[in-house]
Design a protein around this motif. Structure first.
Motif, PDB file in Angstrom:
ATOM      1  N   HIS A  45      -4.031   0.029   1.372  1.00  0.00           N
ATOM      2  CA  HIS A  45      -3.636   0.807   2.492  1.00  0.00           C
ATOM      3  C   HIS A  45      -2.715   0.088   3.289  1.00  0.00           C
ATOM      4  CE1 HIS A  45      -5.246   1.875   7.001  1.00  0.00           C
ATOM      5  NE2 HIS A  45      -4.339   2.642   6.667  1.00  0.00           N
ATOM      6  N   ILE A  46      -1.398   0.850   3.255  1.00  0.00           N
ATOM      7  CA  ILE A  46       0.024  -0.025   4.105  1.00  0.00           C
ATOM      8  C   ILE A  46      -0.082   0.726   5.369  1.00  0.00           C
ATOM      9  CG2 ILE A  46       2.497  -0.315   3.638  1.00  0.00           C
ATOM     10  CD1 ILE A  46       1.608   0.226   0.908  1.00  0.00           C
ATOM     11  N   THR A  47      -0.020  -0.339   6.397  1.00  0.00           N
ATOM     12  CA  THR A  47       0.261   0.233   7.746  1.00  0.00           C
ATOM     13  C   THR A  47       1.487  -0.058   8.462  1.00  0.00           C
ATOM     14  OG1 THR A  47      -0.789  -1.917   8.475  1.00  0.00           O
ATOM     15  CG2 THR A  47      -2.306   0.055   8.146  1.00  0.00           C
ATOM     16  N   ASN A  48       2.329  -0.709   7.807  1.00  0.00           N
ATOM     17  CA  ASN A  48       3.665  -0.719   8.290  1.00  0.00           C
ATOM     18  C   ASN A  48       4.834  -0.904   7.393  1.00  0.00           C
ATOM     19  OD1 ASN A  48       4.282  -3.837   7.132  1.00  0.00           O
ATOM     20  ND2 ASN A  48       2.311  -4.100   7.850  1.00  0.00           N
ATOM     21  N   ASN A  49       6.121  -0.826   7.845  1.00  0.00           N
ATOM     22  CA  ASN A  49       7.167  -0.433   7.052  1.00  0.00           C
ATOM     23  C   ASN A  49       7.349  -1.369   6.138  1.00  0.00           C
ATOM     24  OD1 ASN A  49       9.408   1.674   6.170  1.00  0.00           O
ATOM     25  ND2 ASN A  49      10.817   0.349   7.075  1.00  0.00           N
ATOM     26  N   GLU A  50       7.482  -2.875   6.505  1.00  0.00           N
ATOM     27  CA  GLU A  50       7.716  -4.103   5.980  1.00  0.00           C
ATOM     28  C   GLU A  50       6.850  -4.208   4.534  1.00  0.00           C
ATOM     29  OE1 GLU A  50       7.207  -8.756   6.499  1.00  0.00           O
ATOM     30  OE2 GLU A  50       8.226  -7.679   7.970  1.00  0.00           O
ATOM     31  N   ASP A  51       5.616  -4.000   4.783  1.00  0.00           N
ATOM     32  CA  ASP A  51       4.819  -4.003   3.583  1.00  0.00           C
ATOM     33  C   ASP A  51       5.056  -2.856   2.544  1.00  0.00           C
ATOM     34  OD1 ASP A  51       3.595  -6.205   4.374  1.00  0.00           O
ATOM     35  OD2 ASP A  51       1.774  -5.255   5.126  1.00  0.00           O
ATOM     36  N   TYR A  52       5.368  -1.852   3.169  1.00  0.00           N
ATOM     37  CA  TYR A  52       5.702  -0.384   2.284  1.00  0.00           C
ATOM     38  C   TYR A  52       6.888  -0.724   1.403  1.00  0.00           C
ATOM     39  CZ  TYR A  52       6.484   4.337   1.243  1.00  0.00           C
ATOM     40  OH  TYR A  52       6.963   5.525   0.468  1.00  0.00           O
ATOM     41  N   ASP A  78       0.134   6.567   8.017  1.00  0.00           N
ATOM     42  CA  ASP A  78       0.020   5.164   7.099  1.00  0.00           C
ATOM     43  C   ASP A  78       0.038   5.754   5.849  1.00  0.00           C
ATOM     44  OD1 ASP A  78      -0.947   3.707   9.023  1.00  0.00           O
ATOM     45  OD2 ASP A  78      -3.020   3.708   8.771  1.00  0.00           O
ATOM     46  N   VAL A  79       0.123   4.676   4.757  1.00  0.00           N
ATOM     47  CA  VAL A  79       0.423   5.235   3.570  1.00  0.00           C
ATOM     48  C   VAL A  79      -0.823   4.542   2.478  1.00  0.00           C
ATOM     49  CG1 VAL A  79       1.705   4.746   1.301  1.00  0.00           C
ATOM     50  CG2 VAL A  79       2.903   5.275   3.500  1.00  0.00           C
ATOM     51  N   ILE A  80      -1.284   5.569   1.821  1.00  0.00           N
ATOM     52  CA  ILE A  80      -2.314   4.942   0.960  1.00  0.00           C
ATOM     53  C   ILE A  80      -1.872   5.101  -0.647  1.00  0.00           C
ATOM     54  CG2 ILE A  80      -3.651   7.163   0.674  1.00  0.00           C
ATOM     55  CD1 ILE A  80      -6.229   5.386   0.551  1.00  0.00           C
ATOM     56  N   VAL A  81      -2.163   4.073  -1.510  1.00  0.00           N
ATOM     57  CA  VAL A  81      -1.736   4.049  -2.784  1.00  0.00           C
ATOM     58  C   VAL A  81      -2.801   4.129  -3.628  1.00  0.00           C
ATOM     59  CG1 VAL A  81      -0.340   3.264  -4.535  1.00  0.00           C
ATOM     60  CG2 VAL A  81       0.423   2.847  -2.325  1.00  0.00           C
ATOM     61  N   LEU A  82      -3.324   5.110  -4.366  1.00  0.00           N
ATOM     62  CA  LEU A  82      -4.360   5.010  -5.277  1.00  0.00           C
ATOM     63  C   LEU A  82      -3.988   4.591  -6.663  1.00  0.00           C
ATOM     64  CD1 LEU A  82      -6.069   8.350  -4.081  1.00  0.00           C
ATOM     65  CD2 LEU A  82      -6.560   6.171  -3.547  1.00  0.00           C
ATOM     66  N   TYR A  83      -4.762   3.773  -7.243  1.00  0.00           N
ATOM     67  CA  TYR A  83      -4.680   3.304  -8.455  1.00  0.00           C
ATOM     68  C   TYR A  83      -5.862   3.634  -9.347  1.00  0.00           C
ATOM     69  CZ  TYR A  83      -1.262   0.355  -6.175  1.00  0.00           C
ATOM     70  OH  TYR A  83      -0.403  -0.526  -5.518  1.00  0.00           O
ATOM     71  N   GLN A  84      -5.570   4.270 -10.687  1.00  0.00           N
ATOM     72  CA  GLN A  84      -6.485   4.789 -11.548  1.00  0.00           C
ATOM     73  C   GLN A  84      -6.899   3.494 -12.325  1.00  0.00           C
ATOM     74  OE1 GLN A  84      -5.643   8.218 -13.637  1.00  0.00           O
ATOM     75  NE2 GLN A  84      -7.658   8.843 -13.688  1.00  0.00           N
ATOM     76  N   GLY A  85      -5.941   2.790 -12.490  1.00  0.00           N
ATOM     77  CA  GLY A  85      -6.003   1.646 -13.758  1.00  0.00           C
ATOM     78  C   GLY A  85      -5.591   1.663 -14.806  1.00  0.00           C
ATOM     79  N   PRO A 135      -2.743  10.231   8.103  1.00  0.00           N
ATOM     80  CA  PRO A 135      -2.763   9.971   9.674  1.00  0.00           C
ATOM     81  C   PRO A 135      -3.060   8.375   9.796  1.00  0.00           C
ATOM     82  CG  PRO A 135      -4.076  11.685   8.997  1.00  0.00           C
ATOM     83  CD  PRO A 135      -3.599  11.306   7.721  1.00  0.00           C
ATOM     84  N   LYS A 136      -2.581   8.003  10.753  1.00  0.00           N
ATOM     85  CA  LYS A 136      -2.635   6.466  11.175  1.00  0.00           C
ATOM     86  C   LYS A 136      -4.417   6.370  11.309  1.00  0.00           C
ATOM     87  CE  LYS A 136      -0.118   3.345  12.605  1.00  0.00           C
ATOM     88  NZ  LYS A 136       0.590   2.362  11.496  1.00  0.00           N
ATOM     89  N   THR A 137      -4.770   5.136  10.815  1.00  0.00           N
ATOM     90  CA  THR A 137      -6.396   4.914  10.746  1.00  0.00           C
ATOM     91  C   THR A 137      -6.679   3.433  10.873  1.00  0.00           C
ATOM     92  OG1 THR A 137      -8.426   5.575   9.988  1.00  0.00           O
ATOM     93  CG2 THR A 137      -6.575   5.288   8.432  1.00  0.00           C
ATOM     94  N   ASN A 138      -7.737   2.875  11.553  1.00  0.00           N
ATOM     95  CA  ASN A 138      -8.160   1.543  11.012  1.00  0.00           C
ATOM     96  C   ASN A 138      -8.914   1.396  10.092  1.00  0.00           C
ATOM     97  OD1 ASN A 138      -6.368   0.557  13.320  1.00  0.00           O
ATOM     98  ND2 ASN A 138      -7.861   1.164  14.675  1.00  0.00           N
ATOM     99  N   SER A 139      -9.761   2.527   9.490  1.00  0.00           N
ATOM    100  CA  SER A 139     -10.617   2.338   8.658  1.00  0.00           C
ATOM    101  C   SER A 139     -10.783   3.652   7.541  1.00  0.00           C
ATOM    102  CB  SER A 139     -11.994   2.415   9.248  1.00  0.00           C
ATOM    103  OG  SER A 139     -13.073   2.159   8.358  1.00  0.00           O
ATOM    104  N   ILE A 140     -10.653   3.096   6.304  1.00  0.00           N
ATOM    105  CA  ILE A 140     -10.597   4.104   5.255  1.00  0.00           C
ATOM    106  C   ILE A 140     -11.780   3.903   4.367  1.00  0.00           C
ATOM    107  CG2 ILE A 140      -9.472   4.763   3.046  1.00  0.00           C
ATOM    108  CD1 ILE A 140      -6.683   4.320   4.700  1.00  0.00           C
ATOM    109  N   LYS A 141     -12.252   5.311   3.627  1.00  0.00           N
ATOM    110  CA  LYS A 141     -13.279   5.033   2.662  1.00  0.00           C
ATOM    111  C   LYS A 141     -12.815   5.983   1.699  1.00  0.00           C
ATOM    112  CE  LYS A 141     -18.336   5.541   1.664  1.00  0.00           C
ATOM    113  NZ  LYS A 141     -19.618   5.826   2.344  1.00  0.00           N
ATOM    114  N   ILE A 142     -12.646   5.649   0.471  1.00  0.00           N
ATOM    115  CA  ILE A 142     -12.386   6.296  -0.848  1.00  0.00           C
ATOM    116  C   ILE A 142     -13.484   7.219  -1.379  1.00  0.00           C
ATOM    117  CG2 ILE A 142     -11.246   6.622  -2.910  1.00  0.00           C
ATOM    118  CD1 ILE A 142      -9.263   5.637  -0.711  1.00  0.00           C
TER     119      ILE A 142
END
Length: 144
Positions: A45-52, A78-85, A135-142
């Motif tokens: 879960h990425i919330t800022n441009n620098e980390d992205y 925000d950005v979410i990156v899903l990894y399948q492994g 959307p911008k969020t503080n908490s995510i559940k996959i």
């Protein structure tokens, strides 16, 4: 009777119907690949441009694609990156199917594609992933 009118007005105005809370459930998968993800399944879960920017610089992305990826409004999203492994062959994919809100938690429903038994696939290690604007969020559940 005139004394009752203010009383009825007070009761009627205090029983207002609450306005419904509108929550943003829009998302956009902006990049998917079968190579370049992580060895283990999971998400980031990425919330800022620098980390992205740090993330996309580590991925093996063509320069023409890179320029499309750097435009994210982190004030609203925000950005979410899903990894399948890591997988032992081709034919695998991962993506965001839908998002919903439960209280103040963003539920991200993922979909994973696996090759059918006996299906012709490329032989070699792959590590599928996808990058999705949410959307911008503080908490995510996959969820699956």
């Amino acid at each position: 009777m005139n004394k009752l009118i203010p009383f009825f007005i007070l009761i009627l105005t205090s029983c207002a119907v609450p306005k419904p809370v509108v929550t943003n459930t829009s998302f956009s998968t902006i990049y998917k690949s079968t190579n370049g993800g992580t060895e283990n399944a999971g998400y980031l879960h990425i919330t800022n441009n620098e980390d992205y920017i740090k993330l996309i610089e580590t991925l093996k992305i063509d320069e023409s694609e890179f320029n499309k990826l750097v435009v994210v409004n982190f004030k609203e999203n925000d950005v979410i990156v899903l990894y399948q492994g890591q997988k032992t062959s081709g034919g695998f994919e991962i993506d965001v199917e839908k998002i919903t809100w439960e209280n103040k938690i963003l539920l991200v429903t993922k979909t994973e594609i696996v090759p059918n038994k006996g299906e012709m696939v490329t032989m070699g290690l792959t590590s599928p992933y996808c990058i999705t604007i949410i959307p911008k969020t503080n908490s995510i559940k996959i969820v699956q």
